[in-house]
Design a protein around this motif. Structure first.
Motif, PDB file in Angstrom:
ATOM      1  N   ASN A  35       0.853  -1.189   0.000  1.00 40.96           N
ATOM      2  CA  ASN A  35       0.000   0.000   0.000  1.00 40.96           C
ATOM      3  C   ASN A  35       0.890   1.240   0.000  1.00 40.96           C
ATOM      4  O   ASN A  35       0.999   1.946   1.005  1.00 40.96           O
ATOM      5  N   VAL A  39      -2.368   5.252   4.257  1.00 38.12           N
ATOM      6  CA  VAL A  39      -3.745   5.411   4.724  1.00 38.12           C
ATOM      7  C   VAL A  39      -3.954   6.858   5.162  1.00 38.12           C
ATOM      8  O   VAL A  39      -3.296   7.316   6.097  1.00 38.12           O
ATOM      9  N   GLU A  52      -9.343   3.721   4.321  1.00 41.53           N
ATOM     10  CA  GLU A  52      -8.539   2.634   3.776  1.00 41.53           C
ATOM     11  C   GLU A  52      -9.154   2.138   2.479  1.00 41.53           C
ATOM     12  O   GLU A  52     -10.370   1.961   2.392  1.00 41.53           O
TER      13      GLU A  52
END
Length: 113
Positions: A35, A39, A52
């Motif tokens: 990722n 976030v 998210e």
């Protein structure tokens, strides 16, 4: 960065958070190889919520969601969690903007005590 319905959903939710609390502080946390965008987190006198992105949904988690009024039933995830509550938004779904703004305002008020 993924540019699809999830990006549009995150952008919409970000706009609603800042409409509810113009002085909210946005930070990106928890970046990792799986990722790289991290976030987005939103704080005002403490953590308000996180956004998210998953393959099949965007999850808005309210840090103290279990203590917030939710008269329109926005919360649809983490309902058994002791402190937090979440809203999962899937492709083709939308969130009631006015109710979401009120939820953010309630979270900020709770943080301020």
């Amino acid at each position: 960065m993924t540019t699809d319905w999830r990006t549009d959903t995150v952008d919409t939710l970000r706009t609603l958070v800042t409409r509810a609390e113009p002085d909210v502080v946005e930070e990106v946390k928890w970046r990792k190889p799986t990722n790289p965008d991290g976030v987005p987190t939103f704080s005002s006198s403490g953590l308000v919520c996180t956004l998210e992105t998953y393959k099949d949904k965007v999850k808005v988690t309210f840090a103290k969601g279990a203590s917030l009024p939710d008269p329109t039933g926005l919360f649809n995830a983490s309902l058994d969690a002791g402190t937090r509550r979440a809203i999962d938004v899937r492709e083709g779904e939308s969130v009631d903007g006015d109710a979401f703004v009120e939820l953010v305002r309630a979270a900020v008020a709770l943080n301020r005590g």
